[in-house]
Enzyme design. Structure first.
Site: not given
Length: 395
Positions: A146, A204
């Site tokens: 994502s 991330d």
């Protein structure tokens, strides 16, 4: 606004050391994974903005004039702001998604619309665009899929709207943005991640933006100056895991047995710090003795089992690779999910293939890749490297 086709890619991530301990104030090391998400953005004049995500079967289109006529004053023009619950609810109305829409589709669409409307609102008219995003990363495996999606969207939209310049020069096959432009990409990508995850750490999207290796400690993220590219086997046990339950389990174990669990967390912290030191040495002058750091992988895996986040599938993974003299550990939340096996230089390819076959025979997905890959990059549409061309051909 730019009129040419843009091709952007961004890497996934794995946690090398420090998962779970990082929740309790310890250091974690995250590294970019050379499995990438690719985005193709093509401006057009049909009055539509199209979003296609073939990996997860999503194809949506919106009328630009309708989007233009909507009251989007709830979005702060031109500023990187944290999406509020009110904004999320209004975006759901704008998206026009059915009530029975799958969670994955809803979150992917909301992140896209948030970034598209927020970044493009400075334009005199919202642009008509055709956007296709596809990925080598399996979704929901804890590999930063994502974040790579959000980073690709942010980079492409900022570039097409000329908020940041296209860094490609004549003759370039691939290039990257300046530090200042990457910082802006990262800020917007973090907001995309907020739309998807609510309250992410930011690790991330930072790894996907900057590439290489990052150190995360108590909310502070910093890049390792020199990080080597290392070959690994990435194994997906395909066992689903509940990250929230696993994190809660470690916390409960710490409360129940503080004198036992606290030293485990301190030891994992020491493993992360030693690995950080050795990675720095590898980046400057690689030497065979530095691969003694492989022992740290075994130690960390034993600690993670003691914390209660192991799984029979991960034990099986470690047994298969240990029998071949290799070192493996879980990466991410544990309880199944993915594991990594570091490959020493000079390992014969037949040995690697035999290990992959043994892991595949266990019912796992296993592939050879590398860590320490470049962060978000832009590719030439006229002189594609074979990997990007292969990805395009697969659409």
């Amino acid at each position: 606004m730019l009129s040419e086709v843009l091709l952007v890619s961004a890497p996934g991530k794995v946690i090398l050391h420090g998962e779970h301990a990082v929740v309790h104030g310890k250091v974690a090391l995250a590294v970019s994974l050379n499995l990438r998400t690719f985005l193709r953005l093509q401006p057009h004049s049909n009055g539509k903005v199209d979003l296609s995500l073939p990996n997860i079967g999503i194809k949506r289109a919106w009328d630009v004039a309708r989007l233009q006529s909507l009251d989007t004053s709830f979005l702060e023009q031109g500023d990187v702001t944290t999406p509020t619950s009110e904004q999320v609810e209004k975006l759901k109305e704008v998206a026009g998604l059915p009530d029975d829409c799958a969670v994955t589709e809803r979150l992917a669409v909301l992140a896209f619309l948030y970034l598209y409307l927020s970044i493009c609102r400075k334009q005199r008219a919202l642009p008509s665009l055709d956007i296709v995003v596809w990925s080598e990363l399996p979704p929901g495996a804890g590999l930063g899929s994502s974040a790579a999606y959000s980073v690709c969207l942010a980079a492409a939209l900022l570039t097409v709207c000329e908020e940041i310049p296209n860094p490609l020069k004549d003759g370039d096959c691939v290039n990257r943005w300046t530090k200042e432009d990457l910082e802006l990409i990262n800020k917007w990508a973090f907001q995309g991640e907020r739309m998807i995850h609510g309250n992410p750490s930011g690790v991330d999207n930072a790894v996907s933006t900057w590439g290489g290796a990052l150190r995360y400690h108590q909310g502070k993220i910093s890049s390792l100056k020199r990080s080597p590219a290392l070959q690994i086997l990435l194994t997906n046990t395909k066992v689903p895991r509940n990250t929230r339950a696993l994190v809660a389990g470690v916390r409960n174990r710490l409360l129940k047995f503080p004198e036992i669990v606290a030293p485990l967390l301190t030891s994992i912290d020491a493993i992360s710090l030693e690995c950080e030191r050795v990675l720095g040495e590898m980046g400057e002058a690689p030497a065979p003795e530095q691969y003694l750091v492989l022992e740290l992988i075994d130690m960390n895996q034993h600690h993670l089992n003691a914390l209660g986040v192991g799984h029979a599938s991960l034990d099986q993974l470690c047994q298969v690779t240990r029998a071949r003299g290799l070192h493996s550990k879980l990466t991410g939340a544990g309880g199944g999910g993915c594991g990594i096996t570091l490959l020493k230089p000079g390992l014969e390819q037949p040995e690697v293939e035999a290990t992959k076959q043994a892991l595949t025979s266990c019912g796992f997905d296993c592939l050879e890749t590398s860590i320490g890959a470049p962060g978000v990059s832009i590719h030439s549409a006229t002189s594609l490297d074979s990997r990007v061309q292969q990805a395009l051909d697969g659409l």
